[in-house]
Design a protein around this motif. Structure first.
Motif, mmCIF file in Angstrom:
data_model
loop_
_atom_site.group_PDB
_atom_site.id
_atom_site.type_symbol
_atom_site.label_atom_id
_atom_site.label_comp_id
_atom_site.label_asym_id
_atom_site.label_seq_id
_atom_site.Cartn_x
_atom_site.Cartn_y
_atom_site.Cartn_z
ATOM 1 N N LEU A 91 35.116 39.642 43.229
ATOM 2 C CA LEU A 91 34.385 40.022 42.020
ATOM 3 C C LEU A 91 34.612 39.030 40.890
ATOM 4 O O LEU A 91 35.709 38.498 40.735
ATOM 5 C CB LEU A 91 34.847 41.413 41.548
ATOM 6 C CG LEU A 91 34.674 42.571 42.531
ATOM 7 C CD1 LEU A 91 35.456 43.770 42.045
ATOM 8 C CD2 LEU A 91 33.213 42.904 42.709
ATOM 9 N N CYS A 92 33.558 38.812 40.082
ATOM 10 C CA CYS A 92 33.710 38.012 38.869
ATOM 11 C C CYS A 92 34.036 38.961 37.710
ATOM 12 O O CYS A 92 34.020 40.179 37.887
ATOM 13 C CB CYS A 92 32.441 37.213 38.580
ATOM 14 S SG CYS A 92 31.077 38.236 37.995
ATOM 15 N N HIS A 93 34.285 38.370 36.512
ATOM 16 C CA HIS A 93 34.649 39.187 35.348
ATOM 17 C C HIS A 93 33.612 40.283 35.088
ATOM 18 O O HIS A 93 33.960 41.426 34.805
ATOM 19 C CB HIS A 93 34.772 38.305 34.102
ATOM 20 C CG HIS A 93 36.147 37.752 33.943
ATOM 21 N ND1 HIS A 93 37.255 38.550 33.789
ATOM 22 C CD2 HIS A 93 36.599 36.470 33.937
ATOM 23 C CE1 HIS A 93 38.325 37.792 33.680
ATOM 24 N NE2 HIS A 93 37.969 36.520 33.772
ATOM 25 N N ALA A 94 32.328 39.917 35.202
ATOM 26 C CA ALA A 94 31.250 40.849 34.854
ATOM 27 C C ALA A 94 31.179 42.021 35.825
ATOM 28 O O ALA A 94 30.650 43.076 35.472
ATOM 29 C CB ALA A 94 29.924 40.104 34.840
ATOM 30 N N CYS A 95 31.718 41.857 37.035
ATOM 31 C CA CYS A 95 31.579 42.902 38.048
ATOM 32 C C CYS A 95 32.814 43.788 38.181
ATOM 33 O O CYS A 95 32.818 44.716 38.991
ATOM 34 C CB CYS A 95 31.269 42.283 39.401
ATOM 35 S SG CYS A 95 29.720 41.385 39.412
ATOM 36 N N ILE A 96 33.856 43.475 37.402
ATOM 37 C CA ILE A 96 35.078 44.279 37.492
ATOM 38 C C ILE A 96 34.981 45.462 36.539
ATOM 39 O O ILE A 96 34.603 45.309 35.382
ATOM 40 C CB ILE A 96 36.307 43.406 37.148
ATOM 41 C CG1 ILE A 96 36.528 42.389 38.270
ATOM 42 C CG2 ILE A 96 37.546 44.273 36.960
ATOM 43 C CD1 ILE A 96 37.602 41.381 37.965
ATOM 44 N N THR B 283 33.455 33.070 45.729
ATOM 45 C CA THR B 283 32.491 33.413 44.684
ATOM 46 C C THR B 283 32.289 34.927 44.674
ATOM 47 O O THR B 283 32.605 35.618 45.626
ATOM 48 C CB THR B 283 31.130 32.728 44.935
ATOM 49 O OG1 THR B 283 30.749 32.993 46.274
ATOM 50 C CG2 THR B 283 31.203 31.238 44.711
ATOM 51 N N CYS B 284 31.747 35.389 43.550
ATOM 52 C CA CYS B 284 31.522 36.815 43.370
ATOM 53 C C CYS B 284 30.577 37.362 44.440
ATOM 54 O O CYS B 284 29.604 36.708 44.806
ATOM 55 C CB CYS B 284 30.953 37.054 41.976
ATOM 56 S SG CYS B 284 30.489 38.757 41.684
ATOM 57 N N PHE B 285 30.844 38.558 44.899
ATOM 58 C CA PHE B 285 30.005 39.199 45.912
ATOM 59 C C PHE B 285 28.577 39.390 45.393
ATOM 60 O O PHE B 285 27.603 39.245 46.128
ATOM 61 C CB PHE B 285 30.601 40.559 46.285
ATOM 62 C CG PHE B 285 29.814 41.288 47.335
ATOM 63 C CD1 PHE B 285 29.970 40.986 48.679
ATOM 64 C CD2 PHE B 285 28.910 42.274 46.978
ATOM 65 C CE1 PHE B 285 29.249 41.650 49.648
ATOM 66 C CE2 PHE B 285 28.182 42.951 47.951
ATOM 67 C CZ PHE B 285 28.352 42.631 49.284
ATOM 68 N N ASN B 286 28.450 39.697 44.099
ATOM 69 C CA ASN B 286 27.125 39.961 43.522
ATOM 70 C C ASN B 286 26.474 38.723 42.926
ATOM 71 O O ASN B 286 25.252 38.650 42.829
ATOM 72 C CB ASN B 286 27.236 41.032 42.427
ATOM 73 C CG ASN B 286 27.870 42.312 42.947
ATOM 74 O OD1 ASN B 286 27.422 42.877 43.935
ATOM 75 N ND2 ASN B 286 28.935 42.739 42.304
ATOM 76 N N HIS B 287 27.281 37.761 42.460
ATOM 77 C CA HIS B 287 26.751 36.559 41.808
ATOM 78 C C HIS B 287 27.239 35.339 42.569
ATOM 79 O O HIS B 287 28.360 34.887 42.367
ATOM 80 C CB HIS B 287 27.213 36.459 40.358
ATOM 81 C CG HIS B 287 26.944 37.713 39.571
ATOM 82 N ND1 HIS B 287 27.866 38.723 39.468
ATOM 83 C CD2 HIS B 287 25.852 38.098 38.879
ATOM 84 C CE1 HIS B 287 27.354 39.702 38.723
ATOM 85 N NE2 HIS B 287 26.124 39.349 38.354
ATOM 86 N N SER B 288 26.383 34.774 43.400
ATOM 87 C CA SER B 288 26.807 33.679 44.275
ATOM 88 C C SER B 288 27.161 32.415 43.509
ATOM 89 O O SER B 288 27.755 31.505 44.067
ATOM 90 C CB SER B 288 25.722 33.391 45.309
ATOM 91 O OG SER B 288 24.512 33.125 44.632
HETATM 92 ZN ZN LIG Z 1 29.767 39.170 39.607
#
Ligand SMILES: [Zn+2]
Ligand SMILES: [Zn+2]
Length: 110
Positions: free
Chosen positions: A22-27, A2-7
């Motif tokens: 990272l998820c799409h929003a965090c790249i 899962t994303c580091f910022n969004h579990s």
């Molecule tokens: Zn994220």
């Protein structure tokens, strides 16, 4: 993962600089590689730029051409040796060594 910022979000890749998932929003957008938005984008951009430059310097057309010729000559030498024309093979081998030496010198100049 899962994303580091969004579990709750699945990661789509990990940052080239720090390795966080990272998820799409965090790249960070607009980069060749994956990077944390607002955190690692500068580092990754610098890294990519450096790598591209290093590749361009190292494999300039001259060196690639010379290396290709060197390999070809070595192959021809073996061929002529097998055809029992060692004199010509030796001549080709000498040329190969000279070309190889030039390539070597070119690499070391950098
Ligand atoms: Zn994220
Ligand atoms: Zn990062």
């Amino acid at each position: 993962m899962t994303c580091f910022n969004h579990s709750k979000k699945d990661s789509v890749g990990s940052c080239k600089s720090c390795g966080r998932a990272l998820c799409h929003a965090c790249i960070a957008p607009g980069l060749d590689s994956i990077a944390c938005k607002n955190r690692c984008e500068n580092q990754v951009q610098a890294l990519d730029g450096f790598l591209n430059k290093a590749v361009m310097n190292k494999y300039s057309t001259t060196v690639v051409g010379q290396a290709a010729v060197t390999v070809m000559m070595a192959g021809l030498s073996v061929l002529f040796w097998n055809l029992e024309l060692p004199g010509f093979a030796v001549f080709l081998l000498v040329l190969t060594v000279i070309l190889g030496f030039n390539t070597y010198r070119y690499y070391n100049k950098k």
